[in-house]
Write an enzyme that holds these catalytic residues in place. Structure first.
Site, PDB file in Angstrom:
ATOM      1  N   LYS A   1       0.830  -1.203   0.000  1.00  0.00           N
ATOM      2  CA  LYS A   1       0.000   0.000   0.000  1.00  0.00           C
ATOM      3  C   LYS A   1       0.867   1.256   0.000  1.00  0.00           C
ATOM      4  O   LYS A   1       0.648   2.185  -0.789  1.00  0.00           O
ATOM      5  CB  LYS A   1      -0.920   0.012   1.219  1.00  0.00           C
ATOM      6  CG  LYS A   1      -1.902   1.186   1.236  1.00  0.00           C
ATOM      7  CD  LYS A   1      -2.499   1.420   2.610  1.00  0.00           C
ATOM      8  CE  LYS A   1      -1.515   2.127   3.516  1.00  0.00           C
ATOM      9  NZ  LYS A   1      -2.121   2.535   4.805  1.00  0.00           N
TER      10      LYS A   1
ATOM     11  N   ASP B   1      -6.324   1.068   0.958  1.00  0.00           N
ATOM     12  CA  ASP B   1      -6.405   1.102   2.413  1.00  0.00           C
ATOM     13  C   ASP B   1      -7.805   0.669   2.828  1.00  0.00           C
ATOM     14  O   ASP B   1      -8.588   0.184   2.012  1.00  0.00           O
ATOM     15  CB  ASP B   1      -6.058   2.500   2.945  1.00  0.00           C
ATOM     16  CG  ASP B   1      -7.089   3.554   2.550  1.00  0.00           C
ATOM     17  OD1 ASP B   1      -8.040   3.240   1.798  1.00  0.00           O
ATOM     18  OD2 ASP B   1      -6.955   4.704   3.010  1.00  0.00           O
TER      19      ASP B   1
END
Length: 215
Positions: A121, A139
């Protein structure tokens, strides 16, 4: 409604309703953004933005941070979540940048993932925001909003969501689309009490349609 039609409708709405969509983390260069993103894990951007000015003033470069000790870094970030782990990550990341990459934040996934504290991420955020690559950072907001809207279906994990979004969102708008989904999840499609009445996508939202029919 087909998947393609749903994506088209969602993208058209965001392009109109949110023409400007950017990270809410404060930074002035790639190193500062990398630090801020590492600190933002399971922590609000607001909290990160409170602690980073003093941190960046004390350690303005990877070289300065790499030369520090954990005891010197920790007080600056003690109010964020998991400060001990993040102190180790920041110190390790800075040292790796200096030792392996000449103090420059790399621009490829494998190199970014080699940095302590950097997962997929975080790497995608750097690729997208700094280098304007077609990289989708997933996320909790992106994961939730994608599933509720019907952009994904029973997605098993963030990587599954990432791949689904990348298949359907045109590459040139992926960096902005990442922020569309984050900001929508942060301010409208909230986890516990989504503000459905304020949402311009409720007519195509799978979650809203389901909840309405059950109500």
């Amino acid at each position: 409604m087909t998947v393609a039609e749903r994506y088209r409708r969602v993208i058209e709405w965001f392009q109109s309703a949110m023409p400007v969509a950017e990270t809410e983390l404060h930074y002035e260069n790639p190193f500062q953004l990398l630090v801020a993103v590492i600190l933002s894990a399971q922590c609000t951007d607001k909290r990160v933005n409170i602690v980073t000015p003093a941190l960046f003033n004390a350690f303005p470069t990877p070289q300065a941070m790499a030369a520090a000790t954990a005891g010197e870094i920790f007080p600056y970030i003690s109010s964020v979540s998991f400060p001990n782990n993040k102190t180790r990550s920041l110190l390790g990341m800075a040292r790796r940048l200096v030792e392996e990459y000449g103090g420059e934040v790399p621009d490829d996934m494998d190199s970014l993932l080699s940095l302590p504290g950097v997962g997929r991420k975080t790497a995608n955020v750097i690729l997208s925001v700094v280098y304007n690559r077609a990289a989708m950072a997933v996320d909790t907001h992106v994961f939730r909003v994608s599933e509720r809207l019907g952009l994904t279906t029973r997605s098993r994990n963030p990587l599954t969501t990432e791949k689904a979004l990348m298949r359907h969102i045109p590459a040139e708008i992926v960096p902005k689309a990442h922020h569309w989904l984050i900001l929508h999840g942060r301010y409208v499609c909230k986890a516990r009490k989504p503000l459905c009445d304020e949402c311009g996508l409720k007519d195509v939202c799978r979650h809203y349609v389901k909840e309405s029919s059950n109500g």
